[in-house]
Design an enzyme around this catalytic site. Structure first.
Site, PDB file in Angstrom:
ATOM      1  CB  SER A  64      -0.876  -0.020   1.261  1.00 40.49           C
ATOM      2  OG  SER A  64      -1.615   1.163   1.350  1.00 40.49           O
ATOM      3  CE  LYS A  86      -1.717   6.972   0.502  1.00 41.06           C
ATOM      4  NZ  LYS A  86      -0.688   6.737   1.533  1.00 41.06           N
ATOM      5  CG  ASN A 109       6.073   7.661   3.579  1.00 38.82           C
ATOM      6  OD1 ASN A 109       4.997   8.205   3.893  1.00 38.82           O
ATOM      7  ND2 ASN A 109       6.362   6.412   3.921  1.00 38.82           N
ATOM      8  CB  CYS A 125      -0.180   5.549   9.299  1.00 39.13           C
ATOM      9  SG  CYS A 125       0.481   7.039   8.510  1.00 39.13           S
ATOM     10  CE  LYS A 127       1.851  -1.852   5.936  1.00 41.87           C
ATOM     11  NZ  LYS A 127       1.838  -1.233   4.620  1.00 41.87           N
ATOM     12  CB  ILE A 162       7.400  -4.222   9.902  1.00 44.59           C
ATOM     13  CG1 ILE A 162       8.613  -4.057   8.974  1.00 44.59           C
ATOM     14  CG2 ILE A 162       7.589  -5.333  10.876  1.00 44.59           C
ATOM     15  CD1 ILE A 162       9.924  -3.717   9.693  1.00 44.59           C
ATOM     16  CG  ASN A 163       3.429   1.037   8.168  1.00 43.60           C
ATOM     17  OD1 ASN A 163       4.173   1.679   7.416  1.00 43.60           O
ATOM     18  ND2 ASN A 163       2.135   1.266   8.236  1.00 43.60           N
ATOM     19  CB  THR A 164       7.755   3.087   7.481  1.00 38.91           C
ATOM     20  OG1 THR A 164       6.657   3.818   8.035  1.00 38.91           O
ATOM     21  CG2 THR A 164       7.511   2.863   6.008  1.00 38.91           C
ATOM     22  N   GLY A 209       7.379  -2.637  -1.311  1.00 37.59           N
ATOM     23  CA  GLY A 209       6.999  -1.242  -1.142  1.00 37.59           C
ATOM     24  C   GLY A 209       7.944  -0.285  -1.835  1.00 37.59           C
TER      25      GLY A 209
HETATM   26  C1  SIN Z   1       1.343   7.637   4.793  1.00 37.70           C
HETATM   27  O1  SIN Z   1       0.403   7.867   4.017  1.00 37.70           O
HETATM   28  O2  SIN Z   1       1.754   8.478   5.597  1.00 37.70           O
HETATM   29  C2  SIN Z   1       2.038   6.308   4.758  1.00 37.70           C
HETATM   30  C3  SIN Z   1       1.140   5.244   5.247  1.00 37.70           C
HETATM   31  C4  SIN Z   1       1.766   4.383   6.274  1.00 37.70           C
HETATM   32  O3  SIN Z   1       2.964   4.445   6.516  1.00 37.70           O
HETATM   33  O4  SIN Z   1       1.043   3.618   6.915  1.00 37.70           O
END
Ligand code: SIN
Length: 305
Positions: free
Chosen positions: A21, A45, A69, A131, A166, A192-194, A266
């Site tokens: 995503s 997204k 990001n 997020c 997630k 994992i997410n970021t 990703g």
């Molecule tokens: C974002 O839109 O900020 C990224 C989404 C995410 O990291 O979960």
């Protein structure tokens, strides 16, 4: 002839390669570059109830072996996704898609899930409780096991589709959050997410990102993601979609040996928009090289013996 098929919650995918995503839009832009049906699936997204412009710019910072990001869940809102984006996707993608859902409250997650539950092409709901870019938002849910469980339970109550949660790596113990969402009824976990990170501009001596911090992703995080998938695989009995730093067919196999049943790619899409297509092409060759007949057989293989 090797077998690349995998199954998630009763849904069979031709291969485990999925775009993550936020790196693949709603699919149709990439469909101009290659046949996106060759991927197992992709996660679209992150979608919220209302349209969101996202965070102030600059919201991207380049790093060696990765990027940061702070997009802030920019998206057109769930009604526009259903009425405008999904019809366009349907014309170029014939498989079940993963719907990524963002939110600022349990009610919002539930409302978006309820609407996307009615969309035939949506195979899995992926609930983003991780997020790092929205204050008071998803991250709070993803770092507290009770809140993570509460979101899971409430979303499960309004959908018949499989619900994948997630998870955030920005916690002391990801295993306890994984266990909590499994106990609350999650059908699977995406992880994992970021990782929360930042850069500072030497000329201005100020943070590069307007929001100061953002989520770090890219090749550099693969070992962290692998470690967490490995740990969570030992603790839960639901499938894991492995995410983090994957850019080669070899990485897919490594992630599956750690315990993932499928993977998402990703940041690599943003460097090379053909990367998912190339990984799908290379996967059978790499399987042959390492004497792997069926990908299903290697899930969690690194834990045996
Ligand atoms: C974002 O839109 O900020 C990224 C989404 C995410 O990291 O979960």
């Amino acid at each position: 002839m090797v077998d690349t098929k995998v199954t998630l919650s009763g849904i069979e995918f031709s291969n485990p390669v999925m775009a993550a995503s936020g790196t693949f839009g709603y699919g149709y832009e990439y469909a101009e570059l290659f046949d996106i049906n060759k991927m197992g699936s992709f996660s679209f997204k992150g979608t919220t109830l209302e349209a969101r412009f996202g965070n102030p710019t600059p919201r991207i910072a380049e790093c060696p072996e990765g990027m940061i990001n702070s997009v802030g869940l920019q998206n057109p809102g769930v009604e526009a996704v259903i009425n405008e984006e999904l019809p366009k996707l349907k014309k170029c993608f014939s498989k079940p898609v993963i719907a990524n859902i963002g939110g600022f409250s349990i009610d919002e997650y539930v409302a978006v899930a309820e609407k996307l539950d009615k969309e035939e092409q949506v195979g899995i709901l992926e609930i983003n409780i991780s997020c790092p870019n929205v204050h008071g938002g998803g991250l709070a849910f993803g770092t507290d096991k009770n809140m993570a469980a509460e979101v899971t339970k409430n979303v499960k109550a309004v959908t018949t589709k499989p619900v994948y949660i997630k998870l955030s790596p920005n916690v002391t113990d990801i295993v306890e959050i994984a266990r909590a969402v499994e106990d609350a009824g999650a059908d699977g976990i995406s992880m994992i997410n970021t990782l929360l990170g930042m850069r500072i501009n030497l000329k201005t001596k100020k943070p590069v990102i307007a929001n100061k911090m953002g989520g770090f992703s890219g090749n550099a995080i693969l070992p962290v993601a692998l470690r967490m998938v490995y740990q969570v695989y030992e603790a839960v009995n639901i499938p894991i979609i492995g995410i983090g730093g994957i850019s080669r067919a070899e990485d897919v196999i490594e992630m599956m040996l750690a315990g993932a049943s499928a993977v998402q790619i990703g940041a690599a899409n943003l460097i090379n928009p053909f990367v998912c297509s190339e990984i799908v092409d290379n996967l059978p060759k790499v399987m042959q090289k390492y004497d792997i007949q069926s990908l299903k057989d290697i899930i969690g293989g690194a834990h045996n013996g």
